[in-house]
Design a protein around this motif. Structure first.
Motif, short mmCIF file in Angstrom:
data_model
loop_
_atom_site.label_atom_id
_atom_site.label_comp_id
_atom_site.label_asym_id
_atom_site.label_seq_id
_atom_site.Cartn_x
_atom_site.Cartn_y
_atom_site.Cartn_z
N HIS A 429 0.72 -1.28 0.15
CA HIS A 429 -0.03 0.04 0.02
C HIS A 429 0.79 1.38 0.13
O HIS A 429 0.37 2.41 -0.44
N ALA A 430 2.05 1.15 0.48
CA ALA A 430 3.10 2.51 0.48
C ALA A 430 4.54 1.90 0.22
O ALA A 430 5.00 0.70 0.72
N PRO A 468 4.65 9.73 -3.82
CA PRO A 468 3.80 9.18 -2.81
C PRO A 468 2.81 8.06 -3.69
O PRO A 468 2.71 8.14 -4.70
N PRO A 469 2.44 7.06 -3.19
CA PRO A 469 1.60 6.19 -3.99
C PRO A 469 0.35 6.52 -4.34
O PRO A 469 -0.15 7.35 -3.52
#
Length: 494
Positions: A429-430, A468-469
């Protein structure tokens, strides 16, 4: 007469001859002087109570015996009554009886020294028979109330048989069969046993009838005289006797073994006759009393029935009055019966007319018409209601399809997104959660996966390349269309 002394003579031919009386009385005086007081212990035997009041007996031990006598005046002063087999201690003096050339002891006192040998033997035999159950009351047979034949076992001579016959003749008319036996001496026990067995073996229908009850009788006497009735074989024979047996041996104070094994014991032969037979005069008086009481009771019953009949007769005198009253009520009711029946028939006729006016074919057809109209209205409403139900279900199915498409995880990949996963299959997720040099898998919209290794600088998020994702957003869940309200006018069947 002076005492005799031996004379000093040279030869026997010069000695003076004694007379028999001189020598006998000289010996008597010698014994009385030498043994004027003697205390003697032994067992009594041959005890005889003479009619003149004197008691003659013999005192013995295992080796010798000496006769004795108790004069009439001393008998009442003795501590015990002399009986056969008793062991006693007596005091007296030794004297001679010149007429019989014998010596004896004249007894002045007598006291018991213990149970003699014969009595000890009797007690042992008694304990043996009692242990075998021959004395038990449960085995004793009841005496017949009115015997037809009485058997008597006794000596044919003497007062005993006469007393029994006289007593039975005065009391009860029955047949008496006497079996003669000796009742004293060595042969007495065997003859009494044979008599008992003989009576038991008689045929009831034979020339000599079988007795209903037996009496074994003997008059009084010393213990030695009654000793045959202590015989063991006689006791066992009496116990095995099938006829009720009454023992009447000796006086009331005399007791022998046959008394314990017999069914009843009588104190005297006369009492045995009374036990064996009822009193005819008493039975006649009893029967007469029963007859009197029966007539008296029958008279009371008759008087009671007569009183009840008279009482019922007084009550029955009102019967005509009761019948007349009932007849009067019956006449009144019967006179009203015709009018009542007519009135009842008229009332039912009016009810029938009132109900029959409403009965017609239309009354039966009306429910059918109502049901038909209702079915027609329901048929008209059925098709629109079904169509509305199908429209609502179709709208609900479309909304569910849109919701399914919005939550599909492959849908964002078609718009240019990619899904990054670790080797264990978990989604990244990150980028900050990745370690330097960690291998990852990247999946694109064309369903092609590529393997890559994360650069250390990029993984740490330093430098201008770190971005940033981009979050993957799922489309919002479409709102469920609100169903249309049913037309109350048209109705809804579903």
């Amino acid at each position: 007469m002076t005492d005799l002394a031996p004379e000093s003579t040279a030869g026997s031919g010069n000695a003076r001859p004694y007379s028999v009386s001189e020598l006998a009385f000289a010996l008597k005086r010698t014994l009385e002087d030498a043994y004027g007081f003697v205390r003697l212990r032994g067992e009594l035997s041959k005890v005889t109570h003479h009619s003149n009041g004197h008691v003659y007996l013999t005192i013995k031990d295992d080796k010798a015996a000496i006769d004795g006598v108790v004069w009439k005046g001393q008998v009442r002063m003795l501590q015990v009554r002399p009986q056969q087999g008793m062991e006693v201690v007596v005091t007296g003096k030794i004297t001679a009886y010149p007429q019989g050339s014998r010596y004896q002891i004249v007894i002045e006192t007598m006291e018991p020294a213990g149970v003699g040998a014969l009595l000890a033997q009797l007690e042992r035999l008694k304990a043996k028979l009692q242990a075998e159950g021959l004395f038990e009351p449960a085995r004793k047979k009841p005496l017949p109330s009115m015997p037809a034949v009485v058997g008597v076992i006794t000596s044919p001579t003497g007062a005993v048989i006469r007393d029994i016959l006289h007593r039975i003749r005065d009391r009860w008319p029955c047949r008496v069969v006497v079996w003669p036996v000796v009742v004293q001496g060595d042969a007495a026990a065997g003859q009494v046993c044979a008599a008992i067995r003989g009576f038991c073996a008689l045929d009831p229908n034979g020339p000599i009838p079988k007795p209903d009850v037996l009496i074994v009788a003997r008059g009084g006497g010393s213990v030695e005289d009654l000793w045959p009735f202590n015989d063991e074989q006689l006791a066992r024979t009496a116990a095995a006797c099938t006829i009720p047996l009454i023992s009447a041996v000796g006086h009331e104070t005399d007791t022998t073994l046959i008394d314990f094994v017999s069914d009843r014991r009588a104190p005297t032969p006369t009492a045995a006759a009374e036990m064996a037979t009822p009193v005819l005069s008493e039975l006649k008086a009893l029967v007469s009393d029963f007859g009197t009481r029966m007539h008296r009771c029958a008279g009371r019953v008759v008087e009671d029935r007569r009183a009840r009949v008279q009482h019922a007769d007084r009550a029955l005198k009102r019967v005509p009055d009761l019948v007349e009253m009932a007849a009067q009520r019956f006449g009144i009711v019967s006179s009203r019966l015709g009018a009542g029946l007519a009135k009842n028939a008229a009332a039912h006729e009016r009810d029938l007319v009132r109900v029959s006016a409403r009965l017609s074919p239309l009354l039966l057809q009306r429910p059918q018409q109502v049901q038909k109209d209702r079915l027609d209205r329901l048929a008209v409403r059925l098709q629109p209601a079904a169509e509305r139900k199908l429209d609502r279900l179709a709208e609900r199915l479309t909304a569910l399809g849109k919701l399914h498409a919005s939550v599909d995880p492959e849908r964002p990949l078609e718009r240019g997104f990619a899904r990054v996963t670790r080797t264990d299959g978990s989604i990244v997720h990150a980028g900050a959660s990745l370690a330097s040099g960690e291998p990852v898998s990247i999946k694109f919209g064309d369903r092609v996966s590529r393997q890559a290794v994360i650069d250390g600088a990029a993984a740490e998020g330093s430098g201008p390349q770190a971005q940033p994702p981009t979050p993957v957003l799922a489309p919002a869940k479409p709102a469920r269309p609100k169903p249309k309200a049913a037309d109350p006018a048209q109705g809804d069947l579903f």
